[in-house]
Design a protein around this motif. Structure first.
Motif, mmCIF file in Angstrom:
data_model
loop_
_atom_site.group_PDB
_atom_site.id
_atom_site.type_symbol
_atom_site.label_atom_id
_atom_site.label_comp_id
_atom_site.label_asym_id
_atom_site.label_seq_id
_atom_site.Cartn_x
_atom_site.Cartn_y
_atom_site.Cartn_z
ATOM 1 N N PHE A 121 -20.921 -23.294 -5.253
ATOM 2 C CA PHE A 121 -20.366 -23.470 -4.059
ATOM 3 C C PHE A 121 -20.456 -24.554 -3.364
ATOM 4 O O PHE A 121 -19.724 -25.366 -2.917
ATOM 5 C CB PHE A 121 -20.356 -22.138 -3.053
ATOM 6 N N ARG A 146 -19.117 -27.610 -5.453
ATOM 7 C CA ARG A 146 -17.730 -27.803 -5.196
ATOM 8 C C ARG A 146 -17.246 -28.082 -3.607
ATOM 9 O O ARG A 146 -16.383 -29.017 -3.566
ATOM 10 C CB ARG A 146 -16.980 -26.490 -5.555
ATOM 11 N N THR A 183 -12.823 -24.769 -2.428
ATOM 12 C CA THR A 183 -12.800 -24.108 -3.725
ATOM 13 C C THR A 183 -11.660 -23.373 -4.264
ATOM 14 O O THR A 183 -10.751 -22.966 -3.153
ATOM 15 C CB THR A 183 -13.975 -23.101 -3.635
#
Length: 332
Positions: free
Chosen positions: A64, A67, A105
């Motif tokens: 996470f 990204r 994301t």
């Protein structure tokens, strides 16, 4: 539908971009107040997801972060870079930055046993997918313009980039002239700059075409007015009046030794902001063309927010079209 609450809330952006696309087509203007709420909205969702993954110790947390970093530190600055290089308008860049903040994301929506978007990517940066889909959609625009010209029998070397229109219709059009007195050119007069000039002089296009010999003389400039920003939705109308008769050469007999034909330099010096990169020579050439010709080539341009809005919808449903295409030919 099954999805996380942040992903469900992200769908609220779709009608906002749809409205922006429609307004951009009609006016080529988007209000600056549109973007800060979107940035704040995206930041809150990003914080929400970051808190749920804190302290990022596991694989999901680290992915996470990676990204989000790509979206915020690469895709968002890319929008600014495109604007700086002249490839984007200001609203296009702000829209791209908004998408980078809101969609760092890939979201996931389960509907009837299917999970959308259908095509994910290895990188997993959704704003990058929206950008690539937008570019692919944008590439279809010249082909569509050429097809339109072909259907109308208007075949030329510039049919992918411009189309002929009635000169009297220019006050309601967007884009730029694709010709000057010497022929086709990609650096013709911006139509917003044309409207600015007409408003500055308090003229309509029809009046300029009718009295072009007189108005080309800089001494004919009397009281001047607010040029506005040249938009079709603001300021006085620049159409109306009686146009020259078809076939009349509006510049015939005009003096050739004027110091500042059309008072172009005075106009640019007088306004307190630029005229979309227009210089005096480009303005003069454009005015000579619209004063003389009954039909002119216009490159309508494409408001990038339009394919961006469609690209967002495609990305949320189908997914990454470029990744799917590369996969089909065995490149990924």
């Amino acid at each position: 539908m099954f999805a996380t609450l942040p992903d469900l809330l992200r769908l609220l952006v779709v009608p906002v971009f749809a409205w922006a696309a429609i307004r951009d087509v009609r006016t080529r203007r988007l209000p600056n107040r549109l973007w800060p709420p979107l940035y704040l909205f995206g930041a809150l969702l990003l914080i929400w997801e970051a808190v749920s993954l804190w302290p990022f110790a596991g694989f999901d947390g680290r992915v996470f972060l990676l990204r989000a970093a790509i979206s915020l530190l690469f895709v968002a600055p890319l929008g600014y870079a495109f604007w700086y290089l002249g490839a984007f308008g200001g609203a296009d860049a702000k829209a791209m930055i908004a998408l980078a903040v809101i969609f760092p994301t890939f979201p996931a929506y389960e509907v009837g046993g299917l999970v959308f978007p259908l095509v994910d990517t290895d990188i997993g940066v959704f704003s990058l997918t929206v950008l690539t889909n937008t570019v692919l959609l944008g590439l279809a625009y010249p082909a569509g313009l050429a097809l339109r010209n072909l259907v109308r029998g208007e075949v030329s070397s510039s049919m992918f980039l411009a189309r002929p229109v009635a000169t009297d219709s220019l006050p309601d059009r967007h884009g730029r002239l694709f010709e000057d007195p010497d022929g086709p050119t990609r650096s013709g007069l911006d139509l917003d700059a044309l409207r600015m000039y007409l408003r500055w002089r308090g003229l309509t296009l029809a009046a300029l075409r009718r009295d072009s010999d007189e108005l080309r003389d800089p001494d004919s400039v009397g009281e001047t007015f607010d040029p506005t920003d040249g938009g079709t939705h603001v300021g006085p109308r620049t159409d109306g009046g009686r146009a020259v008769d078809a076939g009349t050469d509006g510049s015939a007999g005009a003096p050739a030794d004027l110091d500042d034909p059309w008072a172009a330099e005075r106009f640019l010096d007088d306004i307190d902001h630029g005229a979309y990169g227009t210089d005096a020579a480009t303005l003069r050439d454009g005015l000579d063309v619209v004063a003389r010709e009954d039909r002119v080539l216009v490159s309508p341009g494409m408001p990038f927010v339009v394919p961006m809005a469609v690209g967002l919808l495609v990305s949320l449903t189908f997914g990454d079209a470029l990744f799917a295409l590369l996969g089909a030919v065995g490149l990924v």
